[in-house]
Design a protein around this motif. Structure first.
Motif, short mmCIF file in Angstrom:
data_model
loop_
_atom_site.label_atom_id
_atom_site.label_comp_id
_atom_site.label_asym_id
_atom_site.label_seq_id
_atom_site.Cartn_x
_atom_site.Cartn_y
_atom_site.Cartn_z
N UNK A 61 0.80 -1.23 0.00
CA UNK A 61 0.00 0.00 0.00
C UNK A 61 0.83 1.28 0.00
N UNK A 62 2.10 1.18 0.36
CA UNK A 62 2.94 2.38 0.49
C UNK A 62 2.97 3.17 -0.82
N UNK A 63 2.68 4.47 -0.70
CA UNK A 63 2.74 5.36 -1.84
C UNK A 63 1.56 5.27 -2.79
N UNK A 64 0.54 4.53 -2.40
CA UNK A 64 -0.63 4.37 -3.27
C UNK A 64 -1.88 4.87 -2.54
N UNK A 65 -2.91 5.13 -3.32
CA UNK A 65 -4.18 5.53 -2.71
C UNK A 65 -5.33 5.06 -3.59
N UNK A 66 -6.52 5.07 -3.01
CA UNK A 66 -7.73 4.72 -3.76
C UNK A 66 -7.67 3.33 -4.36
N UNK A 67 -8.17 3.24 -5.58
CA UNK A 67 -8.23 1.96 -6.28
C UNK A 67 -6.87 1.32 -6.49
N UNK A 68 -5.84 2.15 -6.71
CA UNK A 68 -4.49 1.62 -6.89
C UNK A 68 -4.03 0.92 -5.61
N UNK A 69 -4.27 1.53 -4.45
CA UNK A 69 -3.89 0.93 -3.18
C UNK A 69 -4.71 -0.34 -2.92
N UNK A 70 -5.99 -0.28 -3.22
CA UNK A 70 -6.84 -1.45 -3.02
C UNK A 70 -6.35 -2.63 -3.86
N UNK A 71 -6.08 -2.37 -5.13
CA UNK A 71 -5.58 -3.44 -5.99
C UNK A 71 -4.26 -3.98 -5.47
N UNK A 72 -3.39 -3.11 -4.99
CA UNK A 72 -2.08 -3.54 -4.50
C UNK A 72 -2.21 -4.44 -3.27
N UNK A 73 -3.07 -4.06 -2.31
CA UNK A 73 -3.18 -4.93 -1.13
C UNK A 73 -3.94 -6.21 -1.45
N UNK A 74 -4.91 -6.12 -2.35
CA UNK A 74 -5.63 -7.33 -2.75
C UNK A 74 -4.68 -8.30 -3.45
N UNK A 77 -13.66 -8.90 -9.25
CA UNK A 77 -13.99 -8.84 -7.83
C UNK A 77 -13.37 -7.60 -7.19
N UNK A 78 -12.09 -7.38 -7.44
CA UNK A 78 -11.41 -6.23 -6.85
C UNK A 78 -12.00 -4.93 -7.38
N UNK A 79 -12.30 -4.89 -8.67
CA UNK A 79 -12.93 -3.69 -9.25
C UNK A 79 -14.30 -3.43 -8.61
N UNK A 80 -15.02 -4.50 -8.31
CA UNK A 80 -16.33 -4.31 -7.69
C UNK A 80 -16.18 -3.81 -6.25
N UNK A 81 -15.14 -4.22 -5.57
CA UNK A 81 -14.89 -3.71 -4.22
C UNK A 81 -14.51 -2.22 -4.28
N UNK A 82 -13.73 -1.85 -5.28
CA UNK A 82 -13.38 -0.44 -5.46
C UNK A 82 -14.65 0.39 -5.68
N UNK A 83 -15.52 -0.08 -6.55
CA UNK A 83 -16.78 0.62 -6.81
C UNK A 83 -17.63 0.70 -5.54
N UNK A 84 -17.68 -0.40 -4.82
CA UNK A 84 -18.45 -0.43 -3.58
C UNK A 84 -17.91 0.59 -2.57
#
Length: 191
Positions: free
Chosen positions: A73-86, A175-182
């Protein structure tokens, strides 16, 4: 007399390696003793039994996962951070199929290292969720939703539970994109 160099940390780390080789359900004290080249009663000098081994293993692997989630997650935010931790979560489950199930155990309040590892893992997710404006109870709810989605996916994937003729990676990314949208449209909870 305990084997030279054998201590609780060594026992637990070897249990993690063995779990990845034989599977979480097949990890037994007898198998671990054989792996370490000691008699089964010798293990009781380092862990009181199967439950303590499971708890210490959970503390170790939760700390490993927390480190990977945080780094992702370091240096990321929003959808980019979500995708990275997922992705980090899924990658950990793929690389460590035997130890991954131990990440699901609730931290033992009597073990400060286990509690700290759990807090770091959840803290990494909370940090990502703050980027969506989710804090407090909403962050707790969103964390549970994300964890349920990711755990469900990687568990079904590991069990060979996706038999439909569609690329699994594509479904995972959806799935990850749907979590971002949610998370971007999270409903305001009634108080």
């Amino acid at each position: 007399m305990p084997r030279v160099g054998l201590n609780q940390q060594t026992v637990v780390r070897e249990a993690a390696r063995l779990a990845d080789e034989v599977g979480h359900q097949q990890l037994t004290l007898a198998a671990l003793a054989a792996r370490l080249g000691v008699a089964l009663p010798s293990l009781y000098k380092h862990v009181r039994g199967a439950d303590e081994l499971a708890q210490k293993l959970s503390a170790l692997v939760t700390a490993e996962l927390a480190t990977e989630l945080t780094a992702a997650a370091v240096g990321r935010s929003g959808g980019d951070a979500l995708r990275a931790i997922a992705d980090a979560y899924r990658d950990y489950a793929h690389r460590h199929p035997g130890r991954y199930p131990a990440t699901q155990r609730v931290p033992d309040p009597a073990d400060p290292q286990h509690v700290e590892a759990g807090e770091r893992a959840v803290g990494a997710i909370f940090a990502v969720l703050r980027g969506y404006g989710l804090t407090g109870d909403d962050a707790v709810d969103a964390t549970r939703a994300l964890r349920s989605a990711l755990h469900g996916f990687v568990s079904l994937e590991a069990a060979g539970g996706f038999g439909l003729p569609r690329e699994v990676d594509r479904s995972y990314h959806q799935l990850v994109a749907s979590m971002d949208l949610s998370f971007r449209s999270w409903p305001v909870a009634a108080t």
